[in-house]
Design an enzyme around this catalytic site. Structure first.
Site, PDB file in Angstrom:
ATOM      1  N   SER A  95     -20.980 -28.997  27.632  1.00 21.10           N
ATOM      2  CA  SER A  95     -21.645 -28.788  28.920  1.00 21.10           C
ATOM      3  C   SER A  95     -22.091 -27.353  29.159  1.00 21.10           C
ATOM      4  O   SER A  95     -22.907 -26.829  28.415  1.00 21.10           O
ATOM      5  CB  SER A  95     -20.717 -29.280  30.027  1.00 21.10           C
ATOM      6  OG  SER A  95     -21.358 -29.209  31.245  1.00 21.10           O
ATOM      7  N   HIS A  96     -21.515 -26.702  30.161  1.00 17.82           N
ATOM      8  CA  HIS A  96     -21.974 -25.366  30.543  1.00 17.82           C
ATOM      9  C   HIS A  96     -21.434 -24.275  29.618  1.00 17.82           C
ATOM     10  O   HIS A  96     -21.792 -23.113  29.765  1.00 17.82           O
ATOM     11  CB  HIS A  96     -21.566 -25.076  31.987  1.00 17.82           C
ATOM     12  CG  HIS A  96     -20.072 -25.071  32.180  1.00 17.82           C
ATOM     13  ND1 HIS A  96     -19.338 -26.218  32.250  1.00 17.82           N
ATOM     14  CD2 HIS A  96     -19.181 -24.056  32.283  1.00 17.82           C
ATOM     15  CE1 HIS A  96     -18.062 -25.922  32.400  1.00 17.82           C
ATOM     16  NE2 HIS A  96     -17.935 -24.608  32.428  1.00 17.82           N
ATOM     17  N   ASP A 115     -27.842 -27.652  33.392  1.00 14.02           N
ATOM     18  CA  ASP A 115     -26.937 -27.034  32.419  1.00 14.02           C
ATOM     19  C   ASP A 115     -27.071 -27.657  31.030  1.00 14.02           C
ATOM     20  O   ASP A 115     -27.977 -28.442  30.766  1.00 14.02           O
ATOM     21  CB  ASP A 115     -25.489 -27.124  32.920  1.00 14.02           C
ATOM     22  CG  ASP A 115     -24.952 -28.538  32.872  1.00 14.02           C
ATOM     23  OD1 ASP A 115     -25.762 -29.482  32.981  1.00 14.02           O
ATOM     24  OD2 ASP A 115     -23.728 -28.724  32.710  1.00 14.02           O
ATOM     25  N   ASP A 159     -25.688 -30.069  29.296  1.00 13.53           N
ATOM     26  CA  ASP A 159     -25.796 -31.521  29.127  1.00 13.53           C
ATOM     27  C   ASP A 159     -26.543 -32.214  30.270  1.00 13.53           C
ATOM     28  O   ASP A 159     -26.520 -33.442  30.377  1.00 13.53           O
ATOM     29  CB  ASP A 159     -24.412 -32.137  28.948  1.00 13.53           C
ATOM     30  CG  ASP A 159     -23.500 -31.890  30.135  1.00 13.53           C
ATOM     31  OD1 ASP A 159     -23.696 -30.889  30.844  1.00 13.53           O
ATOM     32  OD2 ASP A 159     -22.585 -32.699  30.370  1.00 13.53           O
ATOM     33  N   ASP A 201     -26.148 -32.377  33.573  1.00 11.76           N
ATOM     34  CA  ASP A 201     -25.539 -33.016  34.746  1.00 11.76           C
ATOM     35  C   ASP A 201     -25.383 -32.071  35.945  1.00 11.76           C
ATOM     36  O   ASP A 201     -25.005 -32.502  37.025  1.00 11.76           O
ATOM     37  CB  ASP A 201     -24.194 -33.686  34.384  1.00 11.76           C
ATOM     38  CG  ASP A 201     -23.176 -32.727  33.804  1.00 11.76           C
ATOM     39  OD1 ASP A 201     -23.511 -31.538  33.601  1.00 11.76           O
ATOM     40  OD2 ASP A 201     -22.042 -33.174  33.542  1.00 11.76           O
ATOM     41  N   ARG A 202     -25.686 -30.786  35.747  1.00 14.61           N
ATOM     42  CA  ARG A 202     -25.592 -29.860  36.888  1.00 14.61           C
ATOM     43  C   ARG A 202     -26.972 -29.518  37.413  1.00 14.61           C
ATOM     44  O   ARG A 202     -27.977 -29.674  36.707  1.00 14.61           O
ATOM     45  CB  ARG A 202     -24.914 -28.561  36.460  1.00 14.61           C
ATOM     46  CG  ARG A 202     -23.484 -28.736  36.044  1.00 14.61           C
ATOM     47  CD  ARG A 202     -22.835 -27.391  35.841  1.00 14.61           C
ATOM     48  NE  ARG A 202     -21.439 -27.580  35.449  1.00 14.61           N
ATOM     49  CZ  ARG A 202     -20.498 -26.666  35.607  1.00 14.61           C
ATOM     50  NH1 ARG A 202     -20.801 -25.490  36.124  1.00 14.61           N
ATOM     51  NH2 ARG A 202     -19.260 -26.909  35.236  1.00 14.61           N
ATOM     52  N   LYS A 204     -22.363 -36.871  37.392  1.00 15.74           N
ATOM     53  CA  LYS A 204     -23.239 -36.023  38.173  1.00 15.74           C
ATOM     54  C   LYS A 204     -24.567 -35.938  37.443  1.00 15.74           C
ATOM     55  O   LYS A 204     -24.630 -36.184  36.234  1.00 15.74           O
ATOM     56  CB  LYS A 204     -22.612 -34.655  38.425  1.00 15.74           C
ATOM     57  CG  LYS A 204     -22.174 -33.864  37.211  1.00 15.74           C
ATOM     58  CD  LYS A 204     -21.439 -32.612  37.685  1.00 15.74           C
ATOM     59  CE  LYS A 204     -21.100 -31.672  36.551  1.00 15.74           C
ATOM     60  NZ  LYS A 204     -19.807 -31.971  35.926  1.00 15.74           N
TER      61      LYS A 204
HETATM   62  C1  VG1 Z   1     -15.648 -27.167  35.828  1.00 15.81           C
HETATM   63  C2  VG1 Z   1     -16.012 -27.352  37.293  1.00 15.81           C
HETATM   64  C3  VG1 Z   1     -15.864 -28.808  37.691  1.00 15.81           C
HETATM   65  C4  VG1 Z   1     -16.734 -29.673  36.753  1.00 15.81           C
HETATM   66  C5  VG1 Z   1     -16.351 -29.400  35.315  1.00 15.81           C
HETATM   67  C6  VG1 Z   1     -17.250 -30.139  34.335  1.00 15.81           C
HETATM   68  O1  VG1 Z   1     -14.299 -27.526  35.626  1.00 15.81           O
HETATM   69  O2  VG1 Z   1     -15.209 -26.551  38.103  1.00 15.81           O
HETATM   70  O3  VG1 Z   1     -16.264 -28.961  39.028  1.00 15.81           O
HETATM   71  O4  VG1 Z   1     -16.550 -31.028  37.042  1.00 15.81           O
HETATM   72  O5  VG1 Z   1     -16.467 -28.010  35.022  1.00 15.81           O
HETATM   73  O6  VG1 Z   1     -18.573 -29.781  34.515  1.00 15.81           O
HETATM   74  P1  VG1 Z   1     -13.115 -26.432  35.532  1.00 15.81           P
HETATM   75  O7  VG1 Z   1     -11.866 -27.219  35.237  1.00 15.81           O
HETATM   76  O8  VG1 Z   1     -13.513 -25.476  34.467  1.00 15.81           O
HETATM   77  O9  VG1 Z   1     -13.081 -25.760  36.862  1.00 15.81           O
HETATM   78  V1  VG1 Z   1     -19.618 -29.799  33.197  1.00 15.81           V
HETATM   79  O10 VG1 Z   1     -21.138 -29.772  33.781  1.00 15.81           O
HETATM   80  O11 VG1 Z   1     -19.069 -28.412  32.323  1.00 15.81           O
HETATM   81  O12 VG1 Z   1     -19.146 -31.097  32.288  1.00 15.81           O
HETATM   82 CO    CO Z   2     -22.455 -30.312  32.438  1.00 13.08          CO
END
Ligand code: VG1
Ligand code: CO
Length: 543
Positions: free
Chosen positions: A113-114, A277, A279, A281-282, A376
């Site tokens: 993801s991010h 982001d 993948d 979803d953001r 998301k």
């Molecule tokens: C983070 C965000 C959370 C989100 C998760 C996955 O998690 O705070 O809100 O659902 O990333 O997003 P954490 O545990 O690092 O706070 V994604 O778009 O990286 O799959």
């Molecule tokens: Co993501």
């Protein structure tokens, strides 16, 4: 072609975090590492004869290798069908959409993801269940338990298939079909939003900039925003997915999406800016010289939802993660619908959406979505905003400031302390927990503590309990400070401090955010001793 059983031994630490298993690429490149995890997923599912699996990823480094391995293992496990995105590409929301549309048993998303990508970056894998959503904790825990005892995995010795060519082929008895990654998703978007109104908006000279951040959403945004909606070529920038995201952090916030922020701050800025982001979803939403916090975005969408065709009938409820600001709660109250507060991570929304208890969901971390899928969805949020802008004829800033006038403003910011020493971060949290019992009623300089606890959640649908989901200190005036440790990082620990202040008076709606929240930042430091524990005087990233 034949199937072989390969002996293996467990790798420690294959427990999925907030969203799947994320590790450095080098960790995933160890022989058997990916295989062990995938076999543990399949063992947890049991017999998959007659069943369909969806497979795709965000295109980051190692994606193509992992796709071929998983295809060979899915064939060895006896899946009837695998639907794989062309080039091994599927955004997270597209996986969710395809699972639902094709009645699949589940799907595997290859993404961190991010998190940054490339050979020195991160890789990740996540299993989604038949409703299209991330596996709930009882499933991820069962997968983890399996990784601890695994002794062999099964894999076909078939040659790589050509994932660039659309259409069916076969590995062992499994039909593998390469699908267009965009088609099913684009068709769903067209049903939810007023594409005619948005087309007219663009035809009238409305200008937008969408930053694909060289990640997965570029091809989706190009096809939908430039293709179907007629925005001029060049509206989508950084549109080609790259294995290292062009060396950038594919995390759409004002710090990482600096190029877009600059474009939107110029005197001739477009009317609307957005980014997604790694993948897809953001989402980050920007107006001309104006950024919208994700928490406000959720509240604004909720307040205007019936302007979009897919939500004409109104909302059943809203759900937000605990650290997300309470702006949406006020909208829910005005609409006379429930507002649910869940732990961080999209997996906690699935039951509420399945049960028809919530329609819109959101997280402060640039995540927004609805019951159209079970993830998301970045581009969905962007199209929702475009729909509102087209139908109301208002600007982003107008919509948000009118919202504040009506509901009050929830000033909001998240301070991240990245890659701090794990031990120190754990001790900071432990010492905070010890203090909780004595904090209530304390005067912390203009703020009196009304509630101090470690957030526990009981799922209202299946009664599952998730405890220790973040420490919250709520003041008598409704302001909050929340502390939690990230569950997605791959280096040390990341401390997240969430600050929120509610301001009903429009005369005070134009303060700089960090200034408005400064007293709460001082309180966070005072109660948690952040500088002492982490050795950091300032957060790494402030959003
Ligand atoms: C983070 C965000 C959370 C989100 C998760 C996955 O998690 O705070 O809100 O659902 O990333 O997003 P954490 O545990 O690092 O706070 V994604 O778009 O990286 O799959
Ligand atoms: Co993501």
């Amino acid at each position: 072609m034949s199937i072989t059983t390969v002996n293996t031994t467990p790798f420690p630490g294959q427990r999925p975090g907030t969203s799947g298993l994320r590790k450095k690429v080098a960790v995933f490149q160890q022989a058997g590492y990916l295989e062990n995890f995938v076999q543990s997923v399949f063992d947890t599912l049991g017999d998959c004869g007659g069943k369909t699996l969806v497979l795709g990823g965000d295109g980051r480094f190692h994606n193509r290798v992992a796709v071929q391995t998983i295809l060979r293992m899915a064939a060895a496990h006896g899946f009837a069908r695998v639907l794989v995105g062309q080039g091994g590409i599927l955004s997270t929301p597209a996986v969710s959409c395809v699972i639902r549309k094709h009645g699949a048993l589940g799907g595997i998303v290859l993404s961190a993801s991010h998190n940054p990508g490339g050979p020195d970056g991160d890789f990740g894998i996540k299993y989604n269940i038949a409703n299209g959503g991330p596996a709930p904790e009882n499933v991820t825990e069962a997968i983890f338990q399996r990784t601890e005892t695994i002794a062999h995995y099964r894999i076909s010795d078939a040659a790589d298939i050509d994932v660039n060519r659309l259409g069916p082929t076969r590995i062992e008895q499994t039909e593998v079909t390469v699908i267009d990654p965009v088609a099913d998703y684009a068709a769903l978007m067209e049903r939810l939003f007023d594409f005619d109104a948005i087309r007219q908006l663009f035809a009238g000279g409305f200008r937008m900039c969408f930053d694909g951040m060289h990640a997965v959403s570029g091809p989706y945004a190009k096809a939908i925003i430039e293709g179907q909606l007629g925005a001029p070529a060049g509206t989508v920038i950084n549109a080609v997915p790259l294995e290292d995201f062009g060396g950038h952090h594919p995390d759409p916030n004002p710090v990482n999406a600096a190029q877009l922020i600059e474009i939107m701050a110029a005197d001739n800025a477009p009317d609307f800016g957005a980014a997604s982001d790694g993948d897809g979803d953001r989402n980050m939403i920007l107006g001309r010289k104006f950024d919208v916090t994700p928490s406000d975005s959720l509240a604004v969408l909720a307040a205007h939802a019936t302007l979009a065709p897919g939500y004409r009938a109104g909302l059943k409820g809203i759900a937000r993660s605990m650290p997300t600001s309470r702006a949406a709660d006020r909208v829910a109250e005005a609409l006379g619908i429930p507002c649910f507060e869940t732990p961080t991570g999209w997996k906690f929304f699935g039951n509420l959406l399945d049960a028809g208890m919530a329609t819109l969901c959101g997280e402060e971390s640039y995540g927004t979505g609805s019951d159209h899928i079970r993830e998301k969805d970045g581009l969905w949020a962007v199209l929702f905003w475009l729909n509102l802008l087209a139908v109301t004829g208002k600007s982003v800033e107008q919509l948000v400031s009118e919202h504040w006038k009506r509901f009050g403003r929830n000033y909001y910011s998240r301070h991240d302390y990245e890659a701090v020493e794990t031990e120190a971060a754990n001790e900071l949290m432990a010492s905070l927990r010890i203090k909780l019992a004595t904090l209530k009623g304390q005067d912390l300089g203009h703020h009196v503590v009304a509630l101090a606890d470690d957030f526990d959640y009981t799922d209202p649908v299946d009664g599952a309990v998730a405890s220790r989901q973040g420490i919250r200190i709520v003041m008598t005036n409704g302001s909050r400070v929340v502390f939690r440790l990230s569950g997605t990082g791959t280096e040390g620990a990341t401390l997240r401090v969430y600050l929120e202040r509610y301001e009903p008076d429009p005369a005070f709606h134009q303060l700089p955010t960090q200034q408005a929240l400064y007293p709460l930042a001082l309180i966070a430091e005072q109660v948690a001793g952040i500088a002492d524990w982490t050795g950091r005087a300032h957060p790494t990233v402030t959003t």
